[in-house]
Scaffold this motif. Structure first.
Motif, PDB file in Angstrom:
ATOM      1  N   PHE A 260      -4.680 -11.621  49.427  1.00 38.76           N
ATOM      2  CA  PHE A 260      -5.605 -12.664  48.813  1.00 38.76           C
ATOM      3  C   PHE A 260      -6.545 -13.204  49.974  1.00 38.76           C
ATOM      4  O   PHE A 260      -6.028 -13.518  50.958  1.00 38.76           O
ATOM      5  CB  PHE A 260      -4.867 -13.933  48.263  1.00 38.76           C
ATOM      6  N   SER A 261      -7.794 -13.514  49.866  1.00 35.72           N
ATOM      7  CA  SER A 261      -8.414 -14.014  50.752  1.00 35.72           C
ATOM      8  C   SER A 261      -8.520 -15.375  50.447  1.00 35.72           C
ATOM      9  O   SER A 261      -9.222 -15.998  49.646  1.00 35.72           O
ATOM     10  CB  SER A 261     -10.010 -13.372  50.703  1.00 35.72           C
ATOM     11  N   LYS A 262      -7.805 -16.226  51.351  1.00 36.43           N
ATOM     12  CA  LYS A 262      -7.541 -17.800  51.237  1.00 36.43           C
ATOM     13  C   LYS A 262      -8.922 -18.392  50.975  1.00 36.43           C
ATOM     14  O   LYS A 262      -9.137 -19.430  50.259  1.00 36.43           O
ATOM     15  CB  LYS A 262      -6.709 -18.482  52.352  1.00 36.43           C
ATOM     16  N   ALA A 263      -9.783 -17.908  51.825  1.00 38.94           N
ATOM     17  CA  ALA A 263     -11.172 -18.682  51.964  1.00 38.94           C
ATOM     18  C   ALA A 263     -11.968 -18.338  50.782  1.00 38.94           C
ATOM     19  O   ALA A 263     -12.407 -19.407  50.311  1.00 38.94           O
ATOM     20  CB  ALA A 263     -11.983 -17.886  53.099  1.00 38.94           C
ATOM     21  N   GLU A 264     -11.972 -17.409  50.383  1.00 37.37           N
ATOM     22  CA  GLU A 264     -12.518 -17.180  48.905  1.00 37.37           C
ATOM     23  C   GLU A 264     -11.942 -17.937  47.552  1.00 37.37           C
ATOM     24  O   GLU A 264     -12.835 -18.390  46.832  1.00 37.37           O
ATOM     25  CB  GLU A 264     -12.606 -15.533  48.597  1.00 37.37           C
ATOM     26  N   ILE A 265     -10.672 -17.905  47.716  1.00 34.98           N
ATOM     27  CA  ILE A 265     -10.053 -18.602  46.846  1.00 34.98           C
ATOM     28  C   ILE A 265     -10.253 -20.106  46.636  1.00 34.98           C
ATOM     29  O   ILE A 265     -10.795 -20.816  45.821  1.00 34.98           O
ATOM     30  CB  ILE A 265      -8.546 -18.351  46.780  1.00 34.98           C
ATOM     31  N   THR A 266     -10.340 -20.552  47.944  1.00 36.10           N
ATOM     32  CA  THR A 266     -10.567 -22.119  48.222  1.00 36.10           C
ATOM     33  C   THR A 266     -12.011 -22.260  47.920  1.00 36.10           C
ATOM     34  O   THR A 266     -12.024 -23.470  47.152  1.00 36.10           O
ATOM     35  CB  THR A 266     -10.127 -22.484  49.706  1.00 36.10           C
ATOM     36  N   LYS A 267     -13.049 -21.481  48.055  1.00 34.86           N
ATOM     37  CA  LYS A 267     -14.300 -21.711  47.745  1.00 34.86           C
ATOM     38  C   LYS A 267     -14.469 -21.828  46.226  1.00 34.86           C
ATOM     39  O   LYS A 267     -15.153 -22.838  45.570  1.00 34.86           O
ATOM     40  CB  LYS A 267     -15.253 -20.480  48.601  1.00 34.86           C
ATOM     41  N   TYR A 268     -13.915 -20.751  45.769  1.00 37.02           N
ATOM     42  CA  TYR A 268     -13.987 -20.718  44.436  1.00 37.02           C
ATOM     43  C   TYR A 268     -13.363 -22.036  43.494  1.00 37.02           C
ATOM     44  O   TYR A 268     -13.974 -22.550  42.688  1.00 37.02           O
ATOM     45  CB  TYR A 268     -13.241 -19.314  43.926  1.00 37.02           C
ATOM     46  N   ALA A 269     -12.191 -22.573  44.142  1.00 29.95           N
ATOM     47  CA  ALA A 269     -11.511 -23.578  43.577  1.00 29.95           C
ATOM     48  C   ALA A 269     -12.212 -24.840  43.938  1.00 29.95           C
ATOM     49  O   ALA A 269     -12.441 -25.558  42.871  1.00 29.95           O
ATOM     50  CB  ALA A 269      -9.941 -23.816  44.171  1.00 29.95           C
ATOM     51  N   ASP A 270     -12.695 -24.867  45.075  1.00 23.36           N
ATOM     52  CA  ASP A 270     -13.457 -26.077  45.238  1.00 23.36           C
ATOM     53  C   ASP A 270     -14.698 -26.309  44.163  1.00 23.36           C
ATOM     54  O   ASP A 270     -15.083 -27.207  43.952  1.00 23.36           O
ATOM     55  CB  ASP A 270     -13.828 -26.153  46.659  1.00 23.36           C
ATOM     56  N   ARG A 271     -15.334 -25.003  44.130  1.00 18.07           N
ATOM     57  CA  ARG A 271     -16.692 -25.182  43.311  1.00 18.07           C
ATOM     58  C   ARG A 271     -16.251 -25.730  41.758  1.00 18.07           C
ATOM     59  O   ARG A 271     -16.798 -26.607  41.248  1.00 18.07           O
ATOM     60  CB  ARG A 271     -17.072 -23.758  43.358  1.00 18.07           C
ATOM     61  N   LEU A 272     -14.968 -25.350  41.416  1.00 18.47           N
ATOM     62  CA  LEU A 272     -14.759 -25.771  39.843  1.00 18.47           C
ATOM     63  C   LEU A 272     -14.317 -27.127  40.087  1.00 18.47           C
ATOM     64  O   LEU A 272     -14.527 -27.859  39.131  1.00 18.47           O
ATOM     65  CB  LEU A 272     -13.569 -24.728  39.382  1.00 18.47           C
ATOM     66  N   ILE A 273     -13.540 -27.391  40.939  1.00 20.52           N
ATOM     67  CA  ILE A 273     -13.291 -28.727  41.036  1.00 20.52           C
ATOM     68  C   ILE A 273     -14.247 -29.847  41.146  1.00 20.52           C
ATOM     69  O   ILE A 273     -14.159 -31.117  40.426  1.00 20.52           O
ATOM     70  CB  ILE A 273     -12.385 -28.953  42.391  1.00 20.52           C
ATOM     71  N   HIS A 274     -15.243 -29.409  41.822  1.00 20.28           N
ATOM     72  CA  HIS A 274     -16.639 -30.291  41.897  1.00 20.28           C
ATOM     73  C   HIS A 274     -17.380 -30.265  40.610  1.00 20.28           C
ATOM     74  O   HIS A 274     -17.697 -31.411  40.114  1.00 20.28           O
ATOM     75  CB  HIS A 274     -17.130 -30.222  43.053  1.00 20.28           C
ATOM     76  N   GLN A 275     -17.629 -29.044  39.850  1.00 20.82           N
ATOM     77  CA  GLN A 275     -18.323 -28.913  38.881  1.00 20.82           C
ATOM     78  C   GLN A 275     -17.789 -29.663  37.832  1.00 20.82           C
ATOM     79  O   GLN A 275     -18.336 -30.101  36.747  1.00 20.82           O
ATOM     80  CB  GLN A 275     -18.397 -27.351  38.704  1.00 20.82           C
ATOM     81  N   TYR A 276     -16.341 -29.560  37.561  1.00 24.17           N
ATOM     82  CA  TYR A 276     -15.643 -30.259  36.353  1.00 24.17           C
ATOM     83  C   TYR A 276     -14.904 -31.495  37.017  1.00 24.17           C
ATOM     84  O   TYR A 276     -14.051 -31.913  36.244  1.00 24.17           O
ATOM     85  CB  TYR A 276     -14.682 -29.015  35.961  1.00 24.17           C
ATOM     86  N   ASP A 277     -15.111 -32.047  37.891  1.00 19.79           N
ATOM     87  CA  ASP A 277     -14.534 -33.260  38.477  1.00 19.79           C
ATOM     88  C   ASP A 277     -12.874 -33.164  38.160  1.00 19.79           C
ATOM     89  O   ASP A 277     -12.611 -34.189  37.542  1.00 19.79           O
ATOM     90  CB  ASP A 277     -15.339 -34.343  37.649  1.00 19.79           C
ATOM     91  N   ILE A 278     -12.110 -32.377  38.730  1.00 16.43           N
ATOM     92  CA  ILE A 278     -10.763 -32.511  38.790  1.00 16.43           C
ATOM     93  C   ILE A 278     -10.274 -33.199  39.881  1.00 16.43           C
ATOM     94  O   ILE A 278     -10.650 -33.129  41.129  1.00 16.43           O
ATOM     95  CB  ILE A 278     -10.214 -30.864  38.818  1.00 16.43           C
ATOM     96  N   ARG A 279      -9.408 -34.207  39.313  1.00 12.35           N
ATOM     97  CA  ARG A 279      -8.892 -35.196  40.383  1.00 12.35           C
ATOM     98  C   ARG A 279      -7.467 -35.200  40.074  1.00 12.35           C
ATOM     99  O   ARG A 279      -6.736 -35.008  39.233  1.00 12.35           O
ATOM    100  CB  ARG A 279      -9.258 -36.558  40.038  1.00 12.35           C
ATOM    101  N   PRO A 280      -6.555 -35.199  41.479  1.00  7.73           N
ATOM    102  CA  PRO A 280      -7.263 -35.228  42.861  1.00  7.73           C
ATOM    103  C   PRO A 280      -7.743 -33.769  43.206  1.00  7.73           C
ATOM    104  O   PRO A 280      -7.200 -32.948  42.838  1.00  7.73           O
ATOM    105  CB  PRO A 280      -5.878 -35.702  43.696  1.00  7.73           C
ATOM    106  N   PRO A 281      -8.672 -33.886  43.898  1.00  6.95           N
ATOM    107  CA  PRO A 281      -9.323 -32.530  44.387  1.00  6.95           C
ATOM    108  C   PRO A 281      -8.490 -31.770  45.675  1.00  6.95           C
ATOM    109  O   PRO A 281      -9.151 -31.494  46.289  1.00  6.95           O
ATOM    110  CB  PRO A 281     -10.885 -32.945  44.809  1.00  6.95           C
ATOM    111  N   ILE A 282      -7.434 -31.575  45.445  1.00  9.78           N
ATOM    112  CA  ILE A 282      -6.606 -31.026  46.478  1.00  9.78           C
ATOM    113  C   ILE A 282      -6.162 -29.688  45.846  1.00  9.78           C
ATOM    114  O   ILE A 282      -5.368 -29.570  44.880  1.00  9.78           O
ATOM    115  CB  ILE A 282      -5.399 -31.864  46.548  1.00  9.78           C
ATOM    116  N   VAL A 283      -6.593 -28.594  46.375  1.00  9.98           N
ATOM    117  CA  VAL A 283      -6.178 -27.214  45.795  1.00  9.98           C
ATOM    118  C   VAL A 283      -5.084 -26.846  46.069  1.00  9.98           C
ATOM    119  O   VAL A 283      -4.313 -26.076  45.285  1.00  9.98           O
ATOM    120  CB  VAL A 283      -7.224 -26.251  46.615  1.00  9.98           C
TER     121      VAL A 283
END
Lengths: 500, 356
Positions: free
Chosen positions: A367-390
């Motif tokens: 797993f590439s941690k960077a890619e997964i975090t990037k992807y997760a952060d994108r969804l968190i912001h796009q869908y306003d998931i709270r708390p935004p902690i992956v």
């Protein structure tokens, strides 16, 4: 005099103030609605009244006398009863056995005095016009009847103040009407009813007074006659809410899903549904309305490859279902904690479910941690998931945010077909609107959407066409703008044409 | 810094449990009329107090790392592998026979061959219950236990009737090229203790499994299967194949136990060696909360208790170490549960604060 008066109630959980100097009063013999968004503090307040929590400050008066409600047992003793969202019934016992459970009338040598129990239950049923047979087993009863048993349990214990926590989402429109009739009967006999809800149309039709809570505080106490639904909604949310508007776009001719003569069995190897046929076009929301247990869930399981079919044909975008990659369907499952999420895993790991084979998440088979975090952060912001902690486990997220995570993951698949089962169950106004907007925006992108819901308001609002399932068959397919909740309800209960 | 805090939080529980159980154990020693301080000082001096003792402890910890890891990997996938006992037996015999009968090959070829045959033996013994579960729904607990009986009978038949050195219950010695060195060869401090290079193999296995579980797709799928099989199915994971893979991997790791005893110590396979190691592995895994790195630590802990009980069995009954072990496990379970609840509540608080 007030039946219930809570003065200056403050309750803190850690740094969170769930109730902040709340004053709450209910008149004797009224139906009082307590409304607010999820997390507004209404459940905390009622749990304090019912003795499940102790307030940090504040006093509780019942019929003018101050009481320390230290436990539910104490609450019942002073006449307070609560019907929880999830029923507390022993399904293998009879109605009568459930009602007397915990306060059984006894004869000598601890023998049960069944005759006495039966007599008093029949009396209660007559007095409040509740129709139920005390001898049948709970597991054979519909949700509406089970709820009546819960109410009878409270009446049997001589409760004068009844708290109902979100009683209606599980009911059909007809059952809601019956419940409201029962509540009116209770009121006429001098009982006091507190209704926790966020369905405003129901609040307007049944309550005498309304208390609105927001962020742990009471923001409004008003007579129902003197206010309006939009006014209450504004107070609840603290701002104006625009109701979602379906765009005028018309479904395209091209078909995404074709279901032809499909049949399948349920877990007990009985026929769940049979000879079901329908199609969904690009840019169409196709609703399915049905009372729980009429084959609609099994249907979605077959369409998502989780259940095998007995016979029939299904094609998605022209590809036979068996050859279609099942993870390339946007699937919002009915039970988010059973199918949709692994609650012990982190938010990022949950957002990965179903996409774990996607090459972009890998570097040298790891797993590439960077890619997964990037992807997760994108969804968190796009869908306003709270708390935004992956990294946080989804167990600690609220139901609304858990649902947002599933919606984010499934819609971001960009799949041609989306199957959403009760996508807004248990969500508050804002989160519901969010999910509705998301589905409508997928519709305008030309996706085909199958929406299964027991909330008819939602179905009528979103769907282009609505199919009604009854006892495993599609009994009607109606255009959403040409039908009504009442008509759907009649089809759903199999009573269409029998009595109007 | 947050990861340091994280590790500390997870260490507080076990440390409190240790202290509590040694206090209770001390009371037990006192009650049977011995001096707890004397017994404990002897216990610690002889085990962790000198390098020979440390070597003995590490020697006993090595096989536990393999069986603990075997239990943990199956637990992670939601499966209960009680068959390490049988898997390690079949694997070790396979290792020994490879070492005996393929003599003449250079070490660089023979050592890997011996290890691989051990893994293969364990893998087969683990795969069979896996296949039975997936194909016929037979529960793996029953079948791994049954496979233990079959392994025990099969191995004693083969050794006694075919491969044993006459009048003994062990095989011939493996070829010198299949033997792996003791650590005292290059670390003179360990002189005389049987700890050998397989310790490093065990530790690397723990690290590899850690990476497998948390950094690869297979590991993700196994953990998902273990935590929520419905969600696994929903997420397009082939739960049948993952079940078989998990038990096969688990068996193959248990099959490596022979590297310690056969290749690194006695140089032959002997009936009755490593008795109970497979079962203790389950306790090792539980205590380590199925974490591969935790298994290194708990194995050393169990190794200490095992060797420590030998050093004090002239003063107190041998059963005392079993009592101590049981008390530690009970305390560990209670205290870690309390700690978990505590950690969860802290997390919930931060998330509630975000929701409002």
């Amino acid at each position: 005099m007030f039946a219930v008066e809570m003065r200056n109630i403050t309750k803190q959980f850690g740094s969170l103030v769930a109730n902040d100097s709340v004053n709450f009063s209910v008149q004797k013999g009224e139906i009082h609605a307590l409304v607010g968004e999820n997390g507004a503090g209404k459940s905390t307040l009622m749990n304090i009244l019912y003795g499940l929590y102790q307030p940090d400050h504040g006093e509780i008066f019942i019929d003018g006398t101050m009481h320390q409600v230290t436990s539910p047992r104490k609450a019942i003793k002073i006449g307070i009863g609560m019907v929880h969202q999830h029923f507390m019934l022993v399904t293998t016992l009879s109605v009568l056995e459930n009602i007397i459970l915990g306060s059984e009338p006894l004869l000598k040598f601890d023998r049960l005095n069944i005759r006495h129990a039966e007599k008093s239950i029949t009396e209660l049923c007559n007095r409040y016009s509740i129709a139920i047979d005390p001898k049948v087993l709970i597991e054979t009863l519909s949700v509406g009847f089970q709820q009546r048993v819960e109410i009878l349990k409270l009446l049997y214990r001589n409760a004068d103040i009844l708290i109902l926590d979100e009683p209606t989402p599980v009911l059909t429109p007809q059952e809601v009407e019956e419940l409201f009739n029962t509540l009116r009967n209770l009121k006429n006999q001098g009982k006091t009813v507190i209704l926790i809800t966020h369905k405003l149309s129901e609040v307007m039709s049944i309550s005498d007074n309304i208390t609105v809570m927001r962020r742990g505080k009471v923001v409004e106490r008003v007579m129902t006659k003197a206010t309006s639904q939009t006014e209450i909604a504004r107070k609840m949310v603290g701002e104006d809410i625009e109701y979602v508007q379906k765009s005028k776009s018309i479904p395209l001719a091209e078909q995404v899903l074709v279901v032809d003569n499909l049949s399948a069995s349920n877990d007990r190897q009985l026929i769940a549904f049979q000879d079901v046929s329908f199609t969904i076009s690009k840019g169409e929301i196709f609703g399915i309305a049905a009372v729980e247990g009429n084959g609609q869930v099994e249907l979605t399981e077959v369409l998502t490859g989780l259940r095998s079919r007995n016979h029939g044909k299904v094609t998605i975008n022209g590809i036979e279902l068996a050859k279609y990659e099942r993870t390339h369907i946007g699937h919002i499952p009915e039970d988010r904690l059973k199918h949709g999420l692994i609650k012990e895993l982190s938010l990022a790991e949950n957002l990965l479910l179903g996409k774990q084979r996607n090459k972009i998440f890998y570097k040298f088979y790891c797993f590439s941690k960077a890619e997964i975090t990037k992807y997760a952060d994108r969804l968190i912001h796009q869908y306003d998931i709270r708390p935004p902690i992956v990294k946080q486990s989804v167990l600690t997220f609220s139901g609304g945010n858990q649902q947002k995570a599933i919606v984010a993951r499934e819609l971001s698949k960009d799949a041609p077909l989306i199957i959403a089962v009760k996508p807004t169950r248990g969500l508050d106004i804002k989160a519901t609107k969010f999910v509705h907007d998301a589905l409508l925006s997928e519709r305008s992108k030309g996706k085909g959407i199958l929406l299964v819901s027991s909330d008819l308001e939602e179905l009528l609002l979103l769907s282009d066409r609505i199919a009604v399932m009854y006892e495993g068959e599609i009994v009607a397919i109606l255009n959403a703008n040409e039908t009504t909740e009442r008509e759907l309800g009649q089809y759903m209960t199999g009573s269409y044409g029998k009595s109007a | 810094m947050s990861w340091i805090k994280n590790i500390l939080i997870h260490l507080i529980g076990p440390i409190l449990a240790l202290i509590a159980s040694f206090i209770i154990g001390g009371i037990v020693i006192f009650v049977i009329g011995k001096d707890p301080l004397f017994v404990y000082s002897r216990f610690f001096c002889e085990t962790l107090g000198n390098s020979y003792g440390v070597g003995q402890v590490l020697f006993r910890a090595t096989p536990l790392m393999f069986t603990g890891l075997a239990a943990a990997i199956s637990f992670r996938a939601g499966l209960f592998n009680i068959g390490a006992e049988g898997q390690l037996r079949i694997g070790s015999l396979a290792t020994a026979l490879t070492g005996v009968y393929l003599s003449g090959l250079p070490p660089i070829v023979l050592i890997p061959l011996c290890l691989m045959s051990g893994m293969l033996g364990g893998a087969i013994w683990g795969a069979i219950p896996g296949i039975l579960k997936v194909k016929f729904g037979a529960h793996e607990v029953i079948n791994t236990i049954m496979m233990n009986f079959i392994a025990a009978a099969l191995v004693s038949y083969l050794v006694i009737n075919i491969y044993a050195v006459p009048a003994t219950v062990h095989t011939f010695e493996i070829d010198e090229a299949a033997q792996i060195g003791r650590l005292d060869v290059f670390m003179t401090a360990f002189r005389g203790s049987p700890v050998n290079v397989s310790l490093f193999l065990a530790i690397s296995c723990c690290i590899v499994v850690y990476f497998l579980l948390w950094k690869t797709r297979l590991g993700y799928e196994l953990r998902t299967l273990g935590l929520n099989p419905f969600a696994a199915n929903y997420g397009g994971i082939n739960t049948g194949s993952r079940t078989i893979i998990a038990l096969t991997l688990s068996g193959s790791i248990a099959g490596l136990v022979g590297s310690n005893f056969v290749m690194g110590y006695k140089h032959y396979f002997e009936l009755g060696f490593a008795e109970g190691i497979g079962f203790i592995g389950i306790a090792v895994a539980l205590l380590a909360k199925n974490h591969p790195i935790g298994i290194i630590l708990t194995s050393i802990f169990f190794g200490t208790l095992e060797y420590g009980s030998l050093t004090i069995n002239t003063i107190v009954p041998k059963e005392l170490s079993n009592i101590l072990l049981a008390i530690v496990i009970i305390f560990m379970i209670i205290i870690t549960k309390i700690m978990n609840r505590w950690i969860l509540r802290m997390q919930e608080r931060t998330s509630i604060a975000y929701n409002v």
